[in-house]
Motif scaffolding. Sequence first.
Motif, mmCIF file in Angstrom:
data_model
loop_
_atom_site.group_PDB
_atom_site.id
_atom_site.type_symbol
_atom_site.label_atom_id
_atom_site.label_comp_id
_atom_site.label_asym_id
_atom_site.label_seq_id
_atom_site.Cartn_x
_atom_site.Cartn_y
_atom_site.Cartn_z
ATOM 1 N N VAL A 71 0.800 -1.174 -0.152
ATOM 2 C CA VAL A 71 0.026 0.090 -0.065
ATOM 3 C C VAL A 71 1.005 1.427 0.065
ATOM 4 N N LYS A 72 0.576 2.191 -0.863
ATOM 5 C CA LYS A 72 0.982 3.601 -0.717
ATOM 6 C C LYS A 72 0.066 4.645 -0.626
ATOM 7 N N VAL A 73 0.454 5.832 -0.458
ATOM 8 C CA VAL A 73 -0.520 6.831 -0.333
ATOM 9 C C VAL A 73 -0.959 7.210 -2.024
ATOM 10 N N GLU A 74 -2.146 7.880 -2.219
ATOM 11 C CA GLU A 74 -2.480 8.292 -3.303
ATOM 12 C C GLU A 74 -1.723 8.994 -4.167
ATOM 13 N N GLU A 75 -1.886 9.088 -5.470
ATOM 14 C CA GLU A 75 -0.958 9.931 -6.325
ATOM 15 C C GLU A 75 -0.916 11.397 -5.865
ATOM 16 N N THR A 76 -2.087 11.982 -5.501
ATOM 17 C CA THR A 76 -2.215 13.486 -5.245
ATOM 18 C C THR A 76 -1.775 13.759 -3.661
ATOM 19 N N PHE A 77 -1.285 12.945 -3.090
ATOM 20 C CA PHE A 77 -1.105 13.121 -1.700
ATOM 21 C C PHE A 77 -0.051 14.174 -1.518
ATOM 22 N N ASP A 78 1.017 14.283 -2.281
ATOM 23 C CA ASP A 78 1.915 15.186 -2.149
ATOM 24 C C ASP A 78 1.294 16.758 -2.312
ATOM 25 N N ARG A 79 0.514 16.969 -3.010
ATOM 26 C CA ARG A 79 -0.333 18.130 -3.266
ATOM 27 C C ARG A 79 -1.084 18.499 -1.985
ATOM 28 N N ARG A 85 -2.626 22.734 5.584
ATOM 29 C CA ARG A 85 -3.589 23.874 6.504
ATOM 30 C C ARG A 85 -5.100 23.445 5.890
ATOM 31 N N THR A 86 -5.343 23.441 4.754
ATOM 32 C CA THR A 86 -6.612 23.541 4.282
ATOM 33 C C THR A 86 -7.293 22.391 3.570
ATOM 34 N N THR A 87 -6.419 21.323 3.296
ATOM 35 C CA THR A 87 -6.812 20.269 2.648
ATOM 36 C C THR A 87 -8.138 19.340 3.429
ATOM 37 N N ASP A 88 -8.965 19.239 2.628
ATOM 38 C CA ASP A 88 -9.799 18.135 3.601
ATOM 39 C C ASP A 88 -9.562 16.444 3.251
ATOM 40 N N ARG A 95 -2.645 15.685 9.568
ATOM 41 C CA ARG A 95 -2.412 17.227 9.487
ATOM 42 C C ARG A 95 -1.337 17.551 10.662
ATOM 43 N N LEU A 96 -1.340 17.089 11.717
ATOM 44 C CA LEU A 96 -0.534 17.395 12.592
ATOM 45 C C LEU A 96 0.832 17.116 12.491
ATOM 46 N N ALA A 97 0.918 15.840 11.817
ATOM 47 C CA ALA A 97 2.226 15.231 11.337
ATOM 48 C C ALA A 97 2.872 16.279 10.231
#
Length: 162
Positions: A71-79, A85-88, A95-97
Motif C-alpha cells: 500500500v502507498k498513499v494516493e498519487e495526489t498526496f504530495d499536493r 493547512r486547508t486540505t480536506d 495534518r499534525l504530522a
Amino acid sequence: MFIDVPEGKDPILYVWGELVPGIGPAASAFAMSIYEHSTLGLREFEAARLRIAQINGCLFCQDWRTERDGVKVEETFDRAVEEWRTTDAFDDRTRLAAEYAERYALDHHGLDEEFWTRMRASYDDREIAELSMCIGSWLSFGRLNRVLGLDAACVLPSHVTG
C-alpha cells in the motif's frame, strides 16, 4: 553533484558507504531503520516525510513513496501535503504530522504550549518521540543529499529507462 565520484561508482553508494566508512554506513542504517521499524500510520509518516522533502527540495525524496504491505498513499498526496493547512484529505493526526514536520524544520523554537497540547491530544509520548526521530533523519539526510547534489543522481527503479 559536488562530490567527485570515481568512474563507474554509484554516487549514493559511494558517498553513503565508501567515502566516509566510519559514518556513512551507520547513517544509512539509521535512515533505513526509520522505514523498517516505524509504527506510525502510513499517512502520517508520509505527510511528515513529504513535508520535509518539500522543504529540503530533495528531488528524490519528493518523488519517493513509502510502501507498506503493498500500500502507498494516493498519487495526489504530495499536493495535499503542500496544502496541509486547508486540505480536506487529512485527518487530525496526518495534518499534525505535516505541521510538526514544517515547524520542526523551519521554526523549532516556536513549538509552543498550544501546539504541544494539540499534539498530545492525538499522539502519545512514544509516537511523538518516534515522529521526531523520523523528521530529524529526513531533515538531515534529505538535506545532505540535496546540498551535495546526490538527489539528482538518485533514480527510482520505476523511472529507469532502457
